[in-house]
Motif scaffolding. Structure first.
Motif, PDB file in Angstrom:
ATOM      1  N   ARG A 118      55.810  13.354 -78.071  1.00 24.00           N
ATOM      2  CA  ARG A 118      55.025  14.693 -77.519  1.00 24.00           C
ATOM      3  C   ARG A 118      56.251  15.870 -78.088  1.00 24.00           C
ATOM      4  O   ARG A 118      57.648  15.267 -78.077  1.00 24.00           O
ATOM      5  CB  ARG A 118      55.342  14.688 -75.862  1.00 24.00           C
ATOM      6  CG  ARG A 118      54.000  14.179 -75.594  1.00 24.00           C
ATOM      7  CD  ARG A 118      53.715  14.257 -73.888  1.00 24.00           C
ATOM      8  NE  ARG A 118      53.857  15.779 -73.789  1.00 24.00           N
ATOM      9  CZ  ARG A 118      54.048  16.194 -72.565  1.00 24.00           C
ATOM     10  NH1 ARG A 118      54.219  15.500 -71.321  1.00 24.00           N
ATOM     11  NH2 ARG A 118      53.840  17.443 -72.178  1.00 24.00           N
ATOM     12  N   THR A 152      53.287  22.534 -75.989  1.00 27.61           N
ATOM     13  CA  THR A 152      53.865  22.086 -77.162  1.00 27.61           C
ATOM     14  C   THR A 152      54.771  22.815 -77.886  1.00 27.61           C
ATOM     15  O   THR A 152      54.327  24.313 -77.982  1.00 27.61           O
ATOM     16  CB  THR A 152      53.059  21.298 -77.932  1.00 27.61           C
ATOM     17  OG1 THR A 152      52.181  20.220 -77.436  1.00 27.61           O
ATOM     18  CG2 THR A 152      53.662  20.918 -79.325  1.00 27.61           C
ATOM     19  N   LEU A 200      48.226  16.058 -69.636  1.00 28.21           N
ATOM     20  CA  LEU A 200      49.442  15.337 -70.207  1.00 28.21           C
ATOM     21  C   LEU A 200      50.669  15.025 -69.292  1.00 28.21           C
ATOM     22  O   LEU A 200      51.471  14.118 -69.438  1.00 28.21           O
ATOM     23  CB  LEU A 200      50.101  15.995 -71.428  1.00 28.21           C
ATOM     24  CG  LEU A 200      49.516  16.490 -72.604  1.00 28.21           C
ATOM     25  CD1 LEU A 200      50.089  17.213 -73.662  1.00 28.21           C
ATOM     26  CD2 LEU A 200      48.901  14.849 -73.261  1.00 28.21           C
TER      27      LEU A 200
END
Length: 219
Positions: free
Chosen positions: A196, A203, A29
């Motif tokens: 996100r 996360t 990511l």
């Protein structure tokens, strides 16, 4: 409102807990997301429950691809689209050519490779040299949606998103947080949102749940 959270492999239960509708599954990511491994994808699909999983097909950080790299994207799209699992709801992919344009032949090959799966052109669109021309080509090729900020910047542009929606469905993205997500969705008319929810280590579950709630309130 369809809420999609961009997550790394192993984080799918966080989206379930947050009340999201869908996950875009990626690894790396930190560079915008690359195709997960087969093991990571299988684990994510099995953990999805009622969530839809859209898998990114992307092998490099740069959006401009050589013809051989585009061919690999088509091959990988076909391979992943053929997976028989009820949680697999689509493929997210795309590329620009050396001049920053989109190749209609490449787009047609991707559409054919994806079969009946939903097919989304990712944020390469925001780096396109001629954005409107690219959007029209993507729509004509039969893509189902485009993941975009609505313009060349990294932050969601409500006017740009509204314009995009006139050509094909836009999945709103781009630094969407608590201070702006409801406003962007209300002004753009988007019915799908992608974000996100970064925390200190991956996360943030609480932020994911809060953004999901705000997106639904702002629709």
């Amino acid at each position: 409102m369809i809420v999609e959270i961009c997550l790394a492999p192993g984080e799918v239960p966080l989206a379930v807990a947050a009340g999201a509708d869908r996950v875009e599954l990626c690894r790396r990511l930190d560079i915008g997301g690359l195709t997960p491994t087969d093991t990571e994808m299988t684990e994510a699909l099995n953990a999805a429950g009622d969530l839809g999983i859209r898998v990114i097909v992307r092998e490099q950080e740069d959006f401009r691809h050589t013809p051989s790299a585009m061919t690999r994207l088509v091959t990988e799209t076909a391979r992943l689209a053929a997976i028989d699992h009820p949680a697999l709801s689509g493929i997210v992919t795309g590329a620009l050519d050396a001049e920053g344009g989109v190749d209609p032949y490449f787009l047609a090959e991707l559409r054919s490779a994806a079969g009946q799966r939903a097919l989304v052109f990712h944020r390469a669109i925001d780096a396109a040299a001629r954005r409107t021309e690219a959007l029209e080509a993507i729509a004509q090729a039969g893509f189902d949606a485009v993941l975009t900020t609505g313009g060349p910047g990294g932050t969601a542009d409500p006017e740009g998103l509204a314009y995009t929606n006139k050509i094909l469905p836009a999945i709103a993205s781009g630094s969407l947080r608590a201070h702006n997500i409801a406003t962007v969705l209300a002004k753009s008319g988007c019915t799908q949102v992608h974000f996100r929810a970064p925390g200190p280590s991956g996360t943030d579950p609480q932020l994911a749940a809060r953004l999901t709630a705000l997106a639904r309130a702002g629709c």
